[in-house]
Design a protein around this motif. Structure first.
Motif, PDB file in Angstrom:
ATOM      1  N   ILE A  78      -3.067   6.112  -3.047  1.00 15.99           N
ATOM      2  CA  ILE A  78      -1.925   5.288  -2.623  1.00 15.99           C
ATOM      3  C   ILE A  78      -1.540   5.598  -1.187  1.00 15.99           C
ATOM      4  CG2 ILE A  78       0.551   4.935  -2.977  1.00 15.99           C
ATOM      5  CD1 ILE A  78      -0.003   5.336  -6.015  1.00 15.99           C
ATOM      6  N   ARG A  79      -1.376   6.866  -0.871  1.00 19.53           N
ATOM      7  CA  ARG A  79      -0.900   7.244   0.465  1.00 19.53           C
ATOM      8  C   ARG A  79      -1.936   6.932   1.543  1.00 19.53           C
ATOM      9  NH1 ARG A  79       2.529   6.963   2.503  1.00 19.53           N
ATOM     10  NH2 ARG A  79       2.859   8.893   3.661  1.00 19.53           N
ATOM     11  N   ILE A  80      -3.211   7.135   1.245  1.00 19.57           N
ATOM     12  CA  ILE A  80      -4.254   6.823   2.228  1.00 19.57           C
ATOM     13  C   ILE A  80      -4.303   5.326   2.494  1.00 19.57           C
ATOM     14  CG2 ILE A  80      -6.751   6.801   2.608  1.00 19.57           C
ATOM     15  CD1 ILE A  80      -6.793   9.512   1.045  1.00 19.57           C
ATOM     16  N   LEU A 123       3.502   4.069 -10.300  1.00 17.87           N
ATOM     17  CA  LEU A 123       2.331   4.439  -9.516  1.00 17.87           C
ATOM     18  C   LEU A 123       1.190   3.437  -9.736  1.00 17.87           C
ATOM     19  CD1 LEU A 123       2.303   8.322  -9.985  1.00 17.87           C
ATOM     20  CD2 LEU A 123       2.927   7.055  -7.923  1.00 17.87           C
ATOM     21  N   LEU A 124       0.998   3.023 -10.974  1.00 24.36           N
ATOM     22  CA  LEU A 124      -0.036   2.022 -11.263  1.00 24.36           C
ATOM     23  C   LEU A 124       0.274   0.684 -10.603  1.00 24.36           C
ATOM     24  CD1 LEU A 124      -0.665   2.827 -15.042  1.00 24.36           C
ATOM     25  CD2 LEU A 124      -2.217   3.275 -13.121  1.00 24.36           C
ATOM     26  N   LYS A 125       1.548   0.312 -10.593  1.00 24.57           N
ATOM     27  CA  LYS A 125       1.960  -0.919  -9.914  1.00 24.57           C
ATOM     28  C   LYS A 125       1.632  -0.852  -8.431  1.00 24.57           C
ATOM     29  CE  LYS A 125       6.061  -3.702  -8.828  1.00 24.57           C
ATOM     30  NZ  LYS A 125       7.550  -3.744  -8.898  1.00 24.57           N
ATOM     31  N   ALA A 128      -2.238  16.165  -2.113  1.00 24.17           N
ATOM     32  CA  ALA A 128      -2.697  14.811  -1.839  1.00 24.17           C
ATOM     33  C   ALA A 128      -2.203  14.315  -0.488  1.00 24.17           C
ATOM     34  CB  ALA A 128      -2.241  13.867  -2.949  1.00 24.17           C
ATOM     35  N   GLU A 129      -0.935  14.563  -0.189  1.00 15.98           N
ATOM     36  CA  GLU A 129      -0.366  14.134   1.091  1.00 15.98           C
ATOM     37  C   GLU A 129      -0.989  14.905   2.259  1.00 15.98           C
ATOM     38  OE1 GLU A 129       2.036  12.067   3.848  1.00 15.98           O
ATOM     39  OE2 GLU A 129       1.380  11.644   1.797  1.00 15.98           O
ATOM     40  N   LYS A 130      -1.318  16.168   2.036  1.00 17.12           N
ATOM     41  CA  LYS A 130      -1.961  16.967   3.088  1.00 17.12           C
ATOM     42  C   LYS A 130      -3.290  16.343   3.503  1.00 17.12           C
ATOM     43  CE  LYS A 130      -2.213  20.595   5.751  1.00 17.12           C
ATOM     44  NZ  LYS A 130      -1.215  20.822   6.824  1.00 17.12           N
TER      45      LYS A 130
END
Length: 355
Positions: free
Chosen positions: A18-20, A112-114, A348-350
């Motif tokens: 998601i973040r990427i 999160l799935l949305k 994950a954010e890192k």
């Protein structure tokens, strides 16, 4: 178009995707998950309530603390709450513990799935990755190219939910070293017979000793099993037991009535009082000797994993180019209280910031 492949569709893998994708809309981001659904394990988190973070101190909560804390502090509970509220997950705190306002893990999974669907992230379910080499992953359905590979395969806990640890063997073939894995945040078996008090609960103070050396103390609920101990205090103590090299002389000292004097049956459950009296045990210092952990089926997280010495501070591999590791596959675990999910999200954010 840069191709990012993530192996593992748990919370760390999904959050990384998601973040990427949010930060790099022109990237193709793909998740490969051997289960039939994403985020399968999150539904059981916090007894289904999903305690996802903690507002309290981070010190003395994690293994490999000096490696973990800079990453978790960079993407701390305030950042997590801000992001969750951004995607529609209203949150609340119960003391230092943070939950979705609904107190339902399904709320977190659904949002999160949305977001994954909104971002058109490429999802491959029931598609087990067999290996990777020279910019290609091989799965049961075929081969797929990648420019960067993020490995988020988790540990061995809750195998019924998909955490089998099978991919660890592939990583060992690639030359990675692992700290031996053990169940953590789980009940323990004791050398003493506890069948007489099976199923009974008590508020206690529990102190962990390695021989005569005091290790850690926890206050909270103790639950007797037919062959050992459970409850939040025991779960947290297993984190510290796993930190010990030799577990042969590990014992847990229970104070059932800390700071109180009086007759046993006036202070605690009469059945527990009878057990203590029948066995000539001290209400303020009942000693249980550690025998073993319950298995992975009964554990919330895995202690052990790929050694942090194999990774750079940005979670990239020191051995292979464009390979990153996040979440529970790394030798990082914590006590109860939302800390493990904080690590999953922060790691994950890192990687998102350096990919």
């Amino acid at each position: 178009m840069k191709k990012i492949v993530i192996i593992g569709g748990g919370i760390s893998g999904c959050f990384a995707a998601i973040r990427i994708k949010e930060c790099h809309q022109d990237y193709q981001v793909s998740i490969f998950e051997h289960n039939d659904k994403l985020l399968k394990k999150i539904y059981a988190t916090g007894n289904g309530k999903c305690n996802f973070a903690n507002k309290g101190s981070l010190e003395n909560k994690y293994s490999n603390e000096s490696f973990v804390l800079p990453i978790v502090k960079e993407y701390n509970q305030e950042e997590i709450v801000k992001y969750f509220e951004f995607i529609g997950i209203k949150t609340k705190s119960v003391g230092d513990l943070l939950y979705p306002y609904s107190e339902s893990a399904e709320t977190v999974a659904n949002h999160l799935l949305k977001r994954i669907n909104e971002l058109n992230i490429d999802i491959h379910l029931n598609d087990e990755v067999k290996d990777y080499h020279n910019g290609l992953i091989s799965t049961i359905s075929g081969t797929y190219p990648y420019d960067a590979l993020i490995i988020s395969v988790g540990g061995k806990s809750s195998p019924k939910l998909g955490s089998t640890g099978d991919f660890h063997n592939i990583l060992i073939k690639h030359g990675y070293s692992f700290k031996e894995c053990h169940p953590s945040l789980c009940p323990i078996k004791t050398k003493e017979n506890t069948k007489m008090v099976e199923g009974l609960r008590s508020k206690v103070s529990a102190s962990l000793y390695d021989g005569n050396k005091f290790i850690h103390e926890e206050d909270g609920e103790l639950l007797f099993k037919k062959d050992g101990l459970s409850g939040m205090v025991i779960f947290n103590l297993t984190h510290f037991i796993n930190g010990l090299t030799n577990k042969k002389n590990v014992s847990i000292h229970i104070d059932f009535a800390k700071g109180l004097d009086g007759e046993y049956d006036s202070l605690i459950n009469p059945k527990i009082a009878k057990y203590l009296l029948d066995n000539k045990l001290d209400i303020h210092n009942t000693v249980f000797n550690f025998k073993d952990f319950y298995g992975y089926d009964n554990s919330q997280v895995t202690s052990g994993g790929i050694l942090i010495s194999e990774l750079n501070n940005n979670l990239s591999s020191k051995k292979e180019n464009n390979i990153y590791f996040i979440g529970e596959v790394i030798d990082v675990d914590a006590i109860c209280g939302g800390y493990n999910i904080m690590w999953a999200l922060a790691s994950a954010e890192k990687v998102n910031k350096v990919i």
